[in-house]
Design a protein around this motif. Structure first.
Motif, mmCIF file in Angstrom:
data_model
loop_
_atom_site.group_PDB
_atom_site.id
_atom_site.type_symbol
_atom_site.label_atom_id
_atom_site.label_comp_id
_atom_site.label_asym_id
_atom_site.label_seq_id
_atom_site.Cartn_x
_atom_site.Cartn_y
_atom_site.Cartn_z
ATOM 1 N N SER A 1 21.402 10.370 -13.507
ATOM 2 C CA SER A 1 22.567 9.572 -13.120
ATOM 3 C C SER A 1 22.172 8.110 -12.972
ATOM 4 O O SER A 1 21.019 7.787 -12.674
ATOM 5 C CB SER A 1 23.128 10.063 -11.786
ATOM 6 N N LEU A 2 23.157 7.227 -13.166
ATOM 7 C CA LEU A 2 22.903 5.794 -13.017
ATOM 8 C C LEU A 2 22.891 5.418 -11.536
ATOM 9 O O LEU A 2 23.736 5.873 -10.771
ATOM 10 C CB LEU A 2 24.000 4.984 -13.708
ATOM 11 N N MET A 3 21.947 4.602 -11.177
ATOM 12 C CA MET A 3 21.893 4.072 -9.820
ATOM 13 C C MET A 3 22.469 2.661 -9.865
ATOM 14 O O MET A 3 21.835 1.742 -10.365
ATOM 15 C CB MET A 3 20.455 4.060 -9.303
ATOM 16 N N CYS A 4 23.686 2.533 -9.352
ATOM 17 C CA CYS A 4 24.379 1.251 -9.351
ATOM 18 C C CYS A 4 24.464 0.737 -7.920
ATOM 19 O O CYS A 4 24.164 1.457 -6.969
ATOM 20 C CB CYS A 4 25.795 1.414 -9.912
ATOM 21 N N PHE A 5 24.917 -0.497 -7.791
ATOM 22 C CA PHE A 5 25.088 -1.078 -6.463
ATOM 23 C C PHE A 5 26.489 -1.636 -6.327
ATOM 24 O O PHE A 5 27.060 -2.167 -7.279
ATOM 25 C CB PHE A 5 24.061 -2.197 -6.226
ATOM 26 N N SER A 6 27.035 -1.510 -5.118
ATOM 27 C CA SER A 6 28.341 -2.106 -4.821
ATOM 28 C C SER A 6 28.127 -3.586 -4.534
ATOM 29 O O SER A 6 27.001 -4.080 -4.519
ATOM 30 C CB SER A 6 28.976 -1.409 -3.617
ATOM 31 N N SER A 7 29.216 -4.306 -4.265
ATOM 32 C CA SER A 7 29.101 -5.740 -3.980
ATOM 33 C C SER A 7 28.343 -6.001 -2.678
ATOM 34 O O SER A 7 27.769 -7.072 -2.488
ATOM 35 C CB SER A 7 30.487 -6.391 -3.931
ATOM 36 N N GLU A 8 28.313 -4.996 -1.767
ATOM 37 C CA GLU A 8 27.553 -5.163 -0.515
ATOM 38 C C GLU A 8 26.093 -4.761 -0.676
ATOM 39 O O GLU A 8 25.317 -4.869 0.263
ATOM 40 C CB GLU A 8 28.129 -4.294 0.623
ATOM 41 N N GLY A 9 25.724 -4.224 -1.832
ATOM 42 C CA GLY A 9 24.353 -3.798 -2.076
ATOM 43 C C GLY A 9 24.100 -2.348 -1.716
ATOM 44 O O GLY A 9 22.954 -1.923 -1.640
ATOM 45 N N ILE A 10 25.167 -1.577 -1.527
ATOM 46 C CA ILE A 10 25.024 -0.154 -1.232
ATOM 47 C C ILE A 10 24.807 0.587 -2.551
ATOM 48 O O ILE A 10 25.530 0.374 -3.519
ATOM 49 C CB ILE A 10 26.258 0.391 -0.486
ATOM 50 N N GLU A 11 23.823 1.485 -2.544
ATOM 51 C CA GLU A 11 23.508 2.225 -3.767
ATOM 52 C C GLU A 11 24.568 3.290 -4.028
ATOM 53 O O GLU A 11 24.954 4.038 -3.140
ATOM 54 C CB GLU A 11 22.134 2.871 -3.613
ATOM 55 N N VAL A 12 25.037 3.333 -5.295
ATOM 56 C CA VAL A 12 26.060 4.287 -5.717
ATOM 57 C C VAL A 12 25.522 5.035 -6.932
ATOM 58 O O VAL A 12 25.095 4.424 -7.908
ATOM 59 C CB VAL A 12 27.378 3.556 -6.085
ATOM 60 N N THR A 13 25.539 6.364 -6.853
ATOM 61 C CA THR A 13 25.106 7.187 -7.977
ATOM 62 C C THR A 13 26.318 7.468 -8.856
ATOM 63 O O THR A 13 27.361 7.899 -8.380
ATOM 64 C CB THR A 13 24.512 8.515 -7.476
ATOM 65 N N THR A 14 26.171 7.224 -10.157
ATOM 66 C CA THR A 14 27.286 7.374 -11.091
ATOM 67 C C THR A 14 26.890 8.284 -12.244
ATOM 68 O O THR A 14 25.859 8.080 -12.876
ATOM 69 C CB THR A 14 27.693 5.997 -11.649
ATOM 70 N N ASP A 15 27.725 9.307 -12.500
ATOM 71 C CA ASP A 15 27.545 10.161 -13.675
ATOM 72 C C ASP A 15 28.424 9.627 -14.793
ATOM 73 O O ASP A 15 29.569 9.253 -14.560
ATOM 74 C CB ASP A 15 27.948 11.603 -13.371
ATOM 75 N N VAL A 16 27.879 9.597 -16.008
ATOM 76 C CA VAL A 16 28.619 9.063 -17.152
ATOM 77 C C VAL A 16 28.431 9.996 -18.347
ATOM 78 O O VAL A 16 27.326 10.482 -18.589
ATOM 79 C CB VAL A 16 28.120 7.643 -17.525
ATOM 80 N N VAL A 17 29.512 10.229 -19.078
ATOM 81 C CA VAL A 17 29.449 10.951 -20.345
ATOM 82 C C VAL A 17 30.054 10.037 -21.405
ATOM 83 O O VAL A 17 31.186 9.594 -21.267
ATOM 84 C CB VAL A 17 30.230 12.283 -20.295
ATOM 85 N N VAL A 18 29.289 9.753 -22.447
ATOM 86 C CA VAL A 18 29.758 8.905 -23.539
ATOM 87 C C VAL A 18 29.866 9.772 -24.784
ATOM 88 O O VAL A 18 28.882 10.380 -25.212
ATOM 89 C CB VAL A 18 28.791 7.728 -23.804
ATOM 90 N N ARG A 19 31.070 9.857 -25.347
ATOM 91 C CA ARG A 19 31.266 10.552 -26.626
ATOM 92 C C ARG A 19 31.266 9.486 -27.716
ATOM 93 O O ARG A 19 31.945 8.468 -27.590
ATOM 94 C CB ARG A 19 32.593 11.295 -26.638
ATOM 95 N N PHE A 20 30.522 9.737 -28.763
ATOM 96 C CA PHE A 20 30.438 8.746 -29.835
ATOM 97 C C PHE A 20 30.213 9.435 -31.171
ATOM 98 O O PHE A 20 29.809 10.587 -31.245
ATOM 99 C CB PHE A 20 29.316 7.740 -29.554
ATOM 100 N N GLY A 21 30.484 8.717 -32.213
ATOM 101 C CA GLY A 21 30.211 9.139 -33.584
ATOM 102 C C GLY A 21 29.877 7.901 -34.387
ATOM 103 O O GLY A 21 30.287 6.802 -34.041
ATOM 104 N N ILE A 22 29.117 8.080 -35.449
ATOM 105 C CA ILE A 22 28.751 6.912 -36.251
ATOM 106 C C ILE A 22 29.765 6.718 -37.367
ATOM 107 O O ILE A 22 30.406 7.655 -37.818
ATOM 108 C CB ILE A 22 27.320 7.031 -36.823
#
Length: 178
Positions: A91-112
């Protein structure tokens, strides 16, 4: 005195067999195929060129010294998650505007884009665009958007945030030249 006569065609039999074997070997080395959902590129090491894409399902001929690279053009997934056993990355470790760590799950569907398959291969001969470009664009985009929201806004406006992230990732991947 006894005279022996040999058939004239007997001398040609080994030659004919040799020609058949050589033609058969060339046929085996020259034939190639590509499956449904894949695209094939013929790489010529002598001229240093990459052919136009051959879209499957299809059988085709190439020169014996040329190689074939196959890549999927059907929908693929890049999963960033700690809880999914099929995930490609954590999972991505992101930060809020206050600097609080937020874990984010992401699924990207793609094709060439099949028409750009040769250019994609030339940009990524290791065929690692999923792990390099798509993953980095996704990570940068998500982290860049979440830093503009407070922790409470991230929690309360998940749908709005997901739509904004989705649009930003789509735009960034579309604008990527490769």
């Amino acid at each position: 005195m006894v005279e022996y006569r040999y058939h004239k065609f007997a001398a040609y039999v080994p030659v004919v067999i040799g020609v058949i074997v050589i033609v058969g070997l060339l046929g085996l080395l020259s034939g190639a195929s590509v499956a449904v959902g894949d695209v094939a590129l013929v790489i010529d090491p002598l001229s240093g060129t990459v052919s136009n894409p051959v879209v499957g399902p299809r059988c085709f001929l190439k020169l014996p010294y040329q190689s074939v690279v196959k890549m999927p053009y059907s929908t693929q997934y890049l999963i960033l998650s700690d809880s999914d056993p099929n995930a490609d990355f954590d999972s991505l470790m992101c930060f809020s505007s206050e600097g609080i760590e937020v874990t984010t799950d992401v699924v990207v569907r793609f094709g060439i884009d099949v028409s750009k398959a040769a250019a994609l291969y030339q940009s990524y001969p290791g065929m690692n665009w999923e792990w390099t470009t798509i993953n980095s664009i996704t990570s940068e985009t998500v982290k860049g958007i979440t830093k503009n929201y407070t922790w409470v806004e991230i929690k309360d406006k998940r749908t709005e945030l997901a739509t904004q992230i989705q649009d930003a990732i789509r735009t960034a991947l579309t604008n990527e030249p490769s």
